[in-house]
Write an enzyme that holds these catalytic residues in place. Structure first.
Site, PDB file in Angstrom:
ATOM      1  N   PRO A   1     -69.620  50.172 -19.127  1.00 42.99           N
ATOM      2  CA  PRO A   1     -68.653  51.142 -19.667  1.00 42.99           C
ATOM      3  C   PRO A   1     -67.970  52.013 -18.605  1.00 42.99           C
ATOM      4  O   PRO A   1     -68.159  53.226 -18.543  1.00 42.99           O
ATOM      5  CB  PRO A   1     -69.514  51.966 -20.626  1.00 42.99           C
ATOM      6  CG  PRO A   1     -70.875  51.938 -20.011  1.00 42.99           C
ATOM      7  CD  PRO A   1     -71.001  50.566 -19.398  1.00 42.99           C
ATOM      8  N   CYS A   2     -67.152  51.379 -17.804  1.00 45.81           N
ATOM      9  CA  CYS A   2     -66.434  52.083 -16.742  1.00 45.81           C
ATOM     10  C   CYS A   2     -65.542  53.189 -17.293  1.00 45.81           C
ATOM     11  O   CYS A   2     -65.235  54.149 -16.584  1.00 45.81           O
ATOM     12  CB  CYS A   2     -65.577  51.094 -15.959  1.00 45.81           C
ATOM     13  SG  CYS A   2     -66.531  49.747 -15.247  1.00 45.81           S
ATOM     14  N   HIS A   3     -65.138  53.058 -18.548  1.00 48.73           N
ATOM     15  CA  HIS A   3     -64.261  54.058 -19.151  1.00 48.73           C
ATOM     16  C   HIS A   3     -64.954  55.405 -19.300  1.00 48.73           C
ATOM     17  O   HIS A   3     -64.291  56.421 -19.475  1.00 48.73           O
ATOM     18  CB  HIS A   3     -63.745  53.565 -20.514  1.00 48.73           C
ATOM     19  CG  HIS A   3     -64.824  53.319 -21.513  1.00 48.73           C
ATOM     20  ND1 HIS A   3     -65.586  52.169 -21.514  1.00 48.73           N
ATOM     21  CD2 HIS A   3     -65.285  54.084 -22.533  1.00 48.73           C
ATOM     22  CE1 HIS A   3     -66.468  52.229 -22.498  1.00 48.73           C
ATOM     23  NE2 HIS A   3     -66.309  53.388 -23.132  1.00 48.73           N
TER      24      HIS A   3
END
Length: 178
Positions: free
Chosen positions: A134-136
């Site tokens: 989950p880079c976001h």
């Protein structure tokens, strides 16, 4: 390596896998053809019916894209092509809970590299498996979104954070695990 396209509430996504696990995920492009082109540009995968584990992951991704809380920490990701720093950053990103954010600097500090926020951002930009990694959930220390390498850039990052009920635009550090 194989891939499958699938529909979500946000549009057509794609998932690529090998015998070692998930290799890539493509968030929606302009249309299904765009999603397929972007996915196959990353790898020499062929379209295939997903095996049971990937079919289950697709169902979970569809649930996620409807805004329902889903965690992907146990999903096996094939990181055989990732360097050690990327593996470390991806593991830290996967520890950030649904709806939470941390800053690039907080992540770097949590990894014992307090002056490496830029390197953390660069590693995240190389991730081929958004959402599962989950880079976001990593934002600027001032709450600004920062970059996002998926189609739609920061707008897509904002959509994903809003799906999770995160409060973009507020300072990071909303209870992440480090």
């Amino acid at each position: 390596m194989h891939y499958s396209l699938f529909e979500t509430a946000l549009g057509t996504c794609g998932l690529g896998w090998s015998e070692l696990g998930v290799v890539c995920m493509q968030l929606p492009g302009v249309d299904a053809g765009d999603t397929q082109r972007r996915l196959t540009r990353r790898t020499a995968a062929t379209a295939h019916t997903p095996p049971p584990a990937m079919a289950q992951l697709i169902l979970r991704l569809q649930t996620y894209m409807r805004g329902e809380a889903v965690e992907f920490g146990e999903v096996v990701v094939d990181l055989s092509q990732a360097d050690p720093l990327c593996r470390q950053v991806y593991a830290a990103a996967r520890a950030i809970a649904w709806g939470r954010t941390v800053s690039y600097g907080e992540m770097a500090g949590g990894l014992g590299m307090p002056n490496a926020a830029r390197e953390v951002g660069q590693a995240l930009a190389r991730s081929a498996v958004p959402v599962v990694i989950p880079c976001h959930r990593i934002v600027g220390s001032d709450g600004k979104l920062g970059g996002y390498s998926a189609p739609g850039g920061p707008d897509t990052k904002l959509k994903l954070l809003e799906l999770e009920g995160a409060r973009p635009g507020t300072p990071a550090g909303q209870g992440a695990l480090f």
